[in-house]
Motif scaffolding. Structure first.
Motif, mmCIF file in Angstrom:
data_model
loop_
_atom_site.group_PDB
_atom_site.id
_atom_site.type_symbol
_atom_site.label_atom_id
_atom_site.label_comp_id
_atom_site.label_asym_id
_atom_site.label_seq_id
_atom_site.Cartn_x
_atom_site.Cartn_y
_atom_site.Cartn_z
ATOM 1 N N ASN A 81 -3.003 -10.105 15.758
ATOM 2 C CA ASN A 81 -2.552 -10.523 17.095
ATOM 3 C C ASN A 81 -3.717 -10.736 18.049
ATOM 4 O OD1 ASN A 81 0.182 -10.876 16.814
ATOM 5 N ND2 ASN A 81 0.712 -8.770 17.415
ATOM 6 N N GLU A 82 -4.753 -9.950 17.890
ATOM 7 C CA GLU A 82 -5.932 -10.129 18.742
ATOM 8 C C GLU A 82 -6.518 -11.529 18.502
ATOM 9 O OE1 GLU A 82 -9.761 -10.199 20.338
ATOM 10 O OE2 GLU A 82 -9.391 -10.289 18.174
ATOM 11 N N VAL A 83 -6.567 -11.938 17.231
ATOM 12 C CA VAL A 83 -7.072 -13.281 16.908
ATOM 13 C C VAL A 83 -6.081 -14.337 17.430
ATOM 14 C CG1 VAL A 83 -7.846 -14.844 15.088
ATOM 15 C CG2 VAL A 83 -8.252 -12.389 14.846
ATOM 16 N N TYR B 242 0.868 -1.190 0.000
ATOM 17 C CA TYR B 242 0.000 0.000 0.000
ATOM 18 C C TYR B 242 0.906 1.241 0.000
ATOM 19 C CZ TYR B 242 -4.035 2.747 1.885
ATOM 20 O OH TYR B 242 -5.059 3.634 2.110
ATOM 21 N N PRO B 243 0.485 2.330 -0.654
ATOM 22 C CA PRO B 243 1.377 3.498 -0.734
ATOM 23 C C PRO B 243 1.678 4.146 0.616
ATOM 24 C CG PRO B 243 -0.423 3.644 -2.332
ATOM 25 C CD PRO B 243 -0.763 2.513 -1.415
ATOM 26 N N GLU B 244 2.863 4.762 0.701
ATOM 27 C CA GLU B 244 3.197 5.571 1.888
ATOM 28 C C GLU B 244 2.233 6.748 1.984
ATOM 29 O OE1 GLU B 244 5.460 4.710 3.963
ATOM 30 O OE2 GLU B 244 6.920 3.477 2.870
ATOM 31 N N LYS B 245 1.894 7.309 0.806
ATOM 32 C CA LYS B 245 0.953 8.433 0.758
ATOM 33 C C LYS B 245 -0.186 8.094 -0.196
ATOM 34 C CE LYS B 245 4.303 12.002 1.909
ATOM 35 N NZ LYS B 245 5.025 13.195 1.477
ATOM 36 N N PRO B 246 -1.166 7.336 0.288
ATOM 37 C CA PRO B 246 -2.260 6.937 -0.589
ATOM 38 C C PRO B 246 -3.120 8.133 -1.014
ATOM 39 C CG PRO B 246 -2.708 6.298 1.671
ATOM 40 C CD PRO B 246 -1.312 6.808 1.645
ATOM 41 N N THR B 247 -3.683 8.046 -2.206
ATOM 42 C CA THR B 247 -4.618 9.079 -2.659
ATOM 43 C C THR B 247 -5.941 8.903 -1.907
ATOM 44 O OG1 THR B 247 -5.557 7.676 -4.376
ATOM 45 C CG2 THR B 247 -3.612 8.987 -4.991
ATOM 46 N N PRO B 248 -6.796 9.920 -1.927
ATOM 47 C CA PRO B 248 -8.116 9.776 -1.310
ATOM 48 C C PRO B 248 -8.885 8.577 -1.873
ATOM 49 C CG PRO B 248 -7.687 12.093 -1.747
ATOM 50 C CD PRO B 248 -6.550 11.332 -2.369
ATOM 51 N N THR B 249 -8.747 8.307 -3.158
ATOM 52 C CA THR B 249 -9.424 7.153 -3.766
ATOM 53 C C THR B 249 -8.867 5.835 -3.221
ATOM 54 O OG1 THR B 249 -9.756 8.439 -5.764
ATOM 55 C CG2 THR B 249 -9.991 6.059 -5.976
ATOM 56 N N GLN B 250 -7.557 5.766 -3.095
ATOM 57 C CA GLN B 250 -6.955 4.542 -2.545
ATOM 58 C C GLN B 250 -7.389 4.332 -1.098
ATOM 59 O OE1 GLN B 250 -2.941 5.688 -3.645
ATOM 60 N NE2 GLN B 250 -2.823 4.019 -5.122
ATOM 61 N N ARG B 251 -7.411 5.396 -0.324
ATOM 62 C CA ARG B 251 -7.862 5.287 1.078
ATOM 63 C C ARG B 251 -9.310 4.815 1.157
ATOM 64 N NH1 ARG B 251 -5.456 10.116 4.799
ATOM 65 N NH2 ARG B 251 -3.549 10.439 3.621
ATOM 66 N N ALA B 252 -10.151 5.427 0.346
ATOM 67 C CA ALA B 252 -11.585 5.097 0.390
ATOM 68 C C ALA B 252 -11.800 3.635 0.005
ATOM 69 C CB ALA B 252 -12.361 6.023 -0.540
ATOM 70 N N ASN B 253 -11.069 3.169 -0.995
ATOM 71 C CA ASN B 253 -11.232 1.770 -1.423
ATOM 72 C C ASN B 253 -10.699 0.799 -0.389
ATOM 73 O OD1 ASN B 253 -12.364 1.307 -4.355
ATOM 74 N ND2 ASN B 253 -11.301 3.264 -4.339
ATOM 75 N N MET B 254 -9.580 1.136 0.247
ATOM 76 C CA MET B 254 -9.060 0.251 1.296
ATOM 77 C C MET B 254 -10.041 0.185 2.468
ATOM 78 S SD MET B 254 -6.978 -1.896 2.470
ATOM 79 C CE MET B 254 -5.650 -1.911 1.255
ATOM 80 N N LEU B 255 -10.599 1.342 2.833
ATOM 81 C CA LEU B 255 -11.575 1.364 3.920
ATOM 82 C C LEU B 255 -12.790 0.495 3.573
ATOM 83 C CD1 LEU B 255 -11.748 2.657 6.695
ATOM 84 C CD2 LEU B 255 -12.933 4.607 5.643
ATOM 85 N N MET B 256 -13.243 0.559 2.328
ATOM 86 C CA MET B 256 -14.384 -0.269 1.910
ATOM 87 C C MET B 256 -14.045 -1.750 1.952
ATOM 88 S SD MET B 256 -16.509 1.474 -1.160
ATOM 89 C CE MET B 256 -15.171 2.200 -2.100
ATOM 90 N N LEU B 257 -12.834 -2.069 1.495
ATOM 91 C CA LEU B 257 -12.393 -3.468 1.522
ATOM 92 C C LEU B 257 -12.433 -4.012 2.955
ATOM 93 C CD1 LEU B 257 -10.967 -5.957 0.204
ATOM 94 C CD2 LEU B 257 -8.813 -4.762 0.545
ATOM 95 N N LEU B 258 -11.879 -3.235 3.898
ATOM 96 C CA LEU B 258 -11.816 -3.707 5.283
ATOM 97 C C LEU B 258 -13.196 -3.740 5.931
ATOM 98 C CD1 LEU B 258 -8.536 -1.855 6.282
ATOM 99 C CD2 LEU B 258 -8.796 -4.301 5.802
ATOM 100 N N LYS B 259 -13.998 -2.726 5.642
ATOM 101 C CA LYS B 259 -15.344 -2.683 6.235
ATOM 102 C C LYS B 259 -16.258 -3.750 5.660
ATOM 103 C CE LYS B 259 -15.688 2.009 8.013
ATOM 104 N NZ LYS B 259 -16.357 3.316 7.890
ATOM 105 N N SER B 260 -15.897 -4.287 4.501
ATOM 106 C CA SER B 260 -16.675 -5.371 3.898
ATOM 107 C C SER B 260 -16.493 -6.683 4.650
ATOM 108 C CB SER B 260 -16.246 -5.603 2.447
ATOM 109 O OG SER B 260 -16.428 -4.434 1.688
ATOM 110 N N HIS C 205 -16.476 -11.056 15.452
ATOM 111 C CA HIS C 205 -15.367 -10.592 16.302
ATOM 112 C C HIS C 205 -14.677 -9.381 15.667
ATOM 113 C CE1 HIS C 205 -14.886 -13.280 19.684
ATOM 114 N NE2 HIS C 205 -14.999 -14.351 18.929
ATOM 115 N N LEU C 206 -14.382 -9.510 14.375
ATOM 116 C CA LEU C 206 -13.685 -8.419 13.679
ATOM 117 C C LEU C 206 -14.523 -7.138 13.694
ATOM 118 C CD1 LEU C 206 -11.189 -7.585 11.999
ATOM 119 C CD2 LEU C 206 -12.471 -8.263 9.960
#
Ligand code: FAD
Length: 108
Positions: free
Chosen positions: A80-82, A22-40, A53-54
């Motif tokens: 680590n929590e898992v 993942y980029p050191e400085k992600p664009t707003p689009t990259q951030r938004a997509n990563m957030l969606m991936l994780l929230k999915s 649990h997650l």
């Protein structure tokens, strides 16, 4: 039902590797997509007790998608929590250790 261990290893491999690149400085689009991936994951991950649990953990510890470093560390702490819950060893979340495992390989 899917094999929770095989699914877990494959999913952690995907998530930690994606975080390592993942980029050191992600664009707003990259951030938004990563957030969606994780929230999915709490909605779609096909191990329902893992997913819930997650979802609970993400309420108190929201994903850090601000940088490669932040994301790699956040994922390591979630994993680590898992690990702790399953009686497995905790991983050292120092970025050098994460990069050695998921990006660069051992340096020798
Ligand atoms: P894994 O835990 O799959 O780890 C794979 C490799 O990742 C390890 O060999 C190690 O090199 C590396 N690693 C270990 N810890 C870390 C870390 N903290 N940071 C970076 N790298 C690391 N299983 C359940 O039984 N109950 C659950 O509630 C549950 N919840 C899960 C939630 C999610 C989101 C995911 C992806 C998986 C979940 N699992 C759960 C599966 C579980 O985490 C393991 O994947 C599974 O038990 C297989 O474990 P393993 O010992 O092969 O290694």
């Amino acid at each position: 039902p899917p094999d929770v261990e095989v699914l877990g290893r494959a999913t952690w491999t995907f998530l930690h590797t994606t975080a390592a690149y993942y980029p050191e400085k992600p664009t707003p689009t990259q951030r938004a997509n990563m957030l969606m991936l994780l929230k999915s994951l709490p909605v779609l991950y096909p191990c329902s007790h893992c997913a819930s649990h997650l979802g609970e953990n993400m309420k108190t510890s929201p994903p850090d998608v601000s940088s490669r470093y932040g994301l790699s560390r956040w994922l390591c702490l979630q994993h680590n929590e898992v690990n702790e819950r399953l009686g497995k060893k905790k991983f050292d979340c120092a970025i050098e250790k994460l990069d050695e495992r998921w990006k660069d390989g051992p340096s020798d």
